[in-house]
Design a protein around this motif. Structure first.
Motif, mmCIF file in Angstrom:
data_model
loop_
_atom_site.group_PDB
_atom_site.id
_atom_site.type_symbol
_atom_site.label_atom_id
_atom_site.label_comp_id
_atom_site.label_asym_id
_atom_site.label_seq_id
_atom_site.Cartn_x
_atom_site.Cartn_y
_atom_site.Cartn_z
ATOM 1 N N ILE A 103 32.016 16.217 24.691
ATOM 2 C CA ILE A 103 32.112 17.379 25.571
ATOM 3 C C ILE A 103 32.025 18.667 24.748
ATOM 4 C CG2 ILE A 103 33.500 18.570 27.301
ATOM 5 C CD1 ILE A 103 34.869 15.906 27.907
ATOM 6 N N SER A 104 31.012 19.463 25.020
ATOM 7 C CA SER A 104 30.892 20.774 24.374
ATOM 8 C C SER A 104 31.606 21.828 25.216
ATOM 9 C CB SER A 104 29.420 21.158 24.218
ATOM 10 O OG SER A 104 28.770 20.292 23.319
ATOM 11 N N GLY A 105 32.173 22.810 24.550
ATOM 12 C CA GLY A 105 32.930 23.836 25.259
ATOM 13 C C GLY A 105 32.129 24.531 26.342
ATOM 14 N N HIS A 106 30.847 24.808 26.057
ATOM 15 C CA HIS A 106 30.031 25.538 27.028
ATOM 16 C C HIS A 106 29.833 24.770 28.331
ATOM 17 C CE1 HIS A 106 26.769 23.041 25.160
ATOM 18 N NE2 HIS A 106 26.449 22.928 26.428
ATOM 19 N N ALA A 107 30.108 23.469 28.319
ATOM 20 C CA ALA A 107 29.893 22.624 29.499
ATOM 21 C C ALA A 107 31.141 22.494 30.361
ATOM 22 C CB ALA A 107 29.426 21.234 29.069
ATOM 23 N N THR A 108 32.249 23.088 29.948
ATOM 24 C CA THR A 108 33.518 22.863 30.626
ATOM 25 C C THR A 108 33.903 23.986 31.575
ATOM 26 O OG1 THR A 108 34.808 23.906 28.845
ATOM 27 C CG2 THR A 108 34.400 21.535 28.667
ATOM 28 N N VAL A 109 34.598 23.594 32.634
ATOM 29 C CA VAL A 109 35.380 24.513 33.469
ATOM 30 C C VAL A 109 36.732 23.834 33.652
ATOM 31 C CG1 VAL A 109 35.661 25.569 35.736
ATOM 32 C CG2 VAL A 109 33.395 25.519 34.665
ATOM 33 N N PHE A 110 37.809 24.533 33.310
ATOM 34 C CA PHE A 110 39.128 23.911 33.419
ATOM 35 C C PHE A 110 40.113 24.839 34.127
ATOM 36 C CE2 PHE A 110 38.704 25.662 29.099
ATOM 37 C CZ PHE A 110 39.798 26.518 29.005
ATOM 38 N N ARG A 111 41.150 24.222 34.647
ATOM 39 C CA ARG A 111 42.157 24.977 35.385
ATOM 40 C C ARG A 111 43.035 25.795 34.433
ATOM 41 N NH1 ARG A 111 42.224 23.809 40.578
ATOM 42 N NH2 ARG A 111 41.257 21.855 41.274
ATOM 43 N N ARG A 112 43.530 26.893 34.946
ATOM 44 C CA ARG A 112 44.353 27.796 34.145
ATOM 45 C C ARG A 112 45.592 27.099 33.584
ATOM 46 N NH1 ARG A 112 44.695 32.981 33.291
ATOM 47 N NH2 ARG A 112 46.685 33.896 32.727
ATOM 48 N N GLU A 113 46.088 26.101 34.287
ATOM 49 C CA GLU A 113 47.305 25.417 33.830
ATOM 50 C C GLU A 113 47.109 24.736 32.473
ATOM 51 O OE1 GLU A 113 47.995 21.391 35.995
ATOM 52 O OE2 GLU A 113 46.834 22.642 37.382
ATOM 53 N N MET A 114 45.860 24.529 32.070
ATOM 54 C CA MET A 114 45.604 23.947 30.747
ATOM 55 C C MET A 114 46.137 24.830 29.624
ATOM 56 S SD MET A 114 43.834 21.004 30.229
ATOM 57 C CE MET A 114 42.612 21.269 28.940
ATOM 58 N N ILE A 115 46.267 26.122 29.891
ATOM 59 C CA ILE A 115 46.695 27.054 28.847
ATOM 60 C C ILE A 115 48.050 26.666 28.263
ATOM 61 C CG2 ILE A 115 47.470 29.440 28.461
ATOM 62 C CD1 ILE A 115 45.215 30.401 30.224
ATOM 63 N N LYS A 116 48.922 26.136 29.103
ATOM 64 C CA LYS A 116 50.261 25.805 28.593
ATOM 65 C C LYS A 116 50.262 24.560 27.708
ATOM 66 C CE LYS A 116 51.642 23.332 32.834
ATOM 67 N NZ LYS A 116 52.511 23.377 34.018
ATOM 68 N N TYR A 117 49.134 23.847 27.644
ATOM 69 C CA TYR A 117 49.062 22.628 26.839
ATOM 70 C C TYR A 117 48.210 22.763 25.574
ATOM 71 C CZ TYR A 117 50.609 20.499 31.269
ATOM 72 O OH TYR A 117 51.284 20.182 32.413
#
Length: 310
Positions: free
Chosen positions: A158-172
């Motif tokens: 998985i390359s970063g440019h291909a991702t969309v993630f939820r804001r809640e990931m920030i805490k992890y």
């Protein structure tokens, strides 16, 4: 079809001396058909015309918010800062030299559903925007949607440019390990804390050129005959970070995996390592296993790793 609720999507764009391709990429970002975006740009002390280009675009489009670092901090820490500046419910990472399809964000927002992260396929382009063969990320790697994070200890599809993630990931995800790829860590974390979905569409044209951070197609030359190559893709700091992540789903297996790999890297307990790696072969070597291997083929491959390549 656009969802009835259109959450704010933050695009985290990091730049450094990217004037050559930056305008083209910015054009694809501001042309997204998804209606609710902000573009967080953090420049890492560029010495070329990147900031001039960014300022010009920011004056024309209020969705662009431009930040500059006081000193050069490197692309991994720069992405960490950019993500922390994002306000969106969803976050998409952007490199400075790729090209996005105009439907990228709308497709990904529609796909995310109850997943914590979604990612898509990408093809490859050269410095003149020409497609490089028929290669895509999905043709190079076996894309993964399983529930285990174990494949991501050894490798990453998985390359970063291909991702969309939820804001809640920030805490992890923070802090990033600054000596490892940030997108690899984000992927490892995502499979531990939620569900991840693969979208089988090419939505980014991933540029390969002489100054790009990654060389996915090995365009800069193969090893010379007789030159020793390192089969082991990770170092001790990475294994330590994975094993000590407090939200690991299967902590015992992860710690065991990391211990086996560290022992093998140091040339210890080779027979025990062989048994373990054969047992978990399908997970540990998932991405590069394009064809099913027989049991004997797996054993022979691991035997070479344990007794010839280490």
């Amino acid at each position: 079809m656009m969802p009835s609720h259109t959450p704010l999507v933050s695009i985290a764009l990091c730049t450094y001396n990217g004037q050559r391709f930056l305008s083209r990429q910015l054009d694809t970002l501001i042309s997204q058909d998804y209606p609710n975006i902000e573009i967080i740009v953090v420049d890492d002390c560029s010495t070329d015309k990147s900031c001039d280009i960014l300022e010009r675009y920011a004056r024309r489009d209020q969705r662009i918010k431009l930040f500059r670092n006081d000193k050069n901090i490197g692309y991994v820490r720069n992405f960490e800062r950019a993500i922390k500046l994002c306000n969106g419910d969803l976050i998409a990472l952007s490199d400075q030299d790729d090209l996005w399809e105009p439907t990228k964000l709308s497709v990904m927002v529609n796909a995310i559903d109850d997943n914590i992260m979604v990612y898509h396929d990408s093809d490859f382009i050269d410095e003149r925007n020409r497609r490089i063969g028929n290669n895509t990320m999905a043709s190079k790697f076996r894309m993964y949607e399983g529930e285990s994070c174990i494949p991501f200890i050894m490798s990453n599809c998985i390359s970063g440019h291909a991702t969309v993630f939820r804001r809640e990931m920030i805490k992890y995800i923070f802090p990033f390990a600054h000596d490892n790829y940030h997108d690899w860590w984000i992927s490892y974390v995502a499979f531990n804390v939620g569900k991840v979905k693969f979208v089988d569409q090419v939505l980014v044209h991933y540029r390969q050129h002489s100054n790009s951070v990654t060389d996915m197609l090995k365009l800069r030359g193969a090893p010379q005959p007789g030159e020793k190559t390192e089969w082991f893709p990770v170092d001790r700091s990475w294994l330590n970070k994975c094993s000590k992540f407090r939200y690991n789903k299967d902590s015992k297996l992860i710690v065991k995996t990391c211990n086996v790999l560290e022992n093998l890297k140091e040339g210890r307990n080779k027979f025990r390592s062989l048994v373990f790696l054969v047992k978990y072969f399908d997970l540990l070597f998932y991405f590069n296993r394009k064809k099913e291997r027989s049991f004997l083929s797996k054993v022979n491959y691991i035997r070479k790793i344990c007794f010839e390549w280490t």
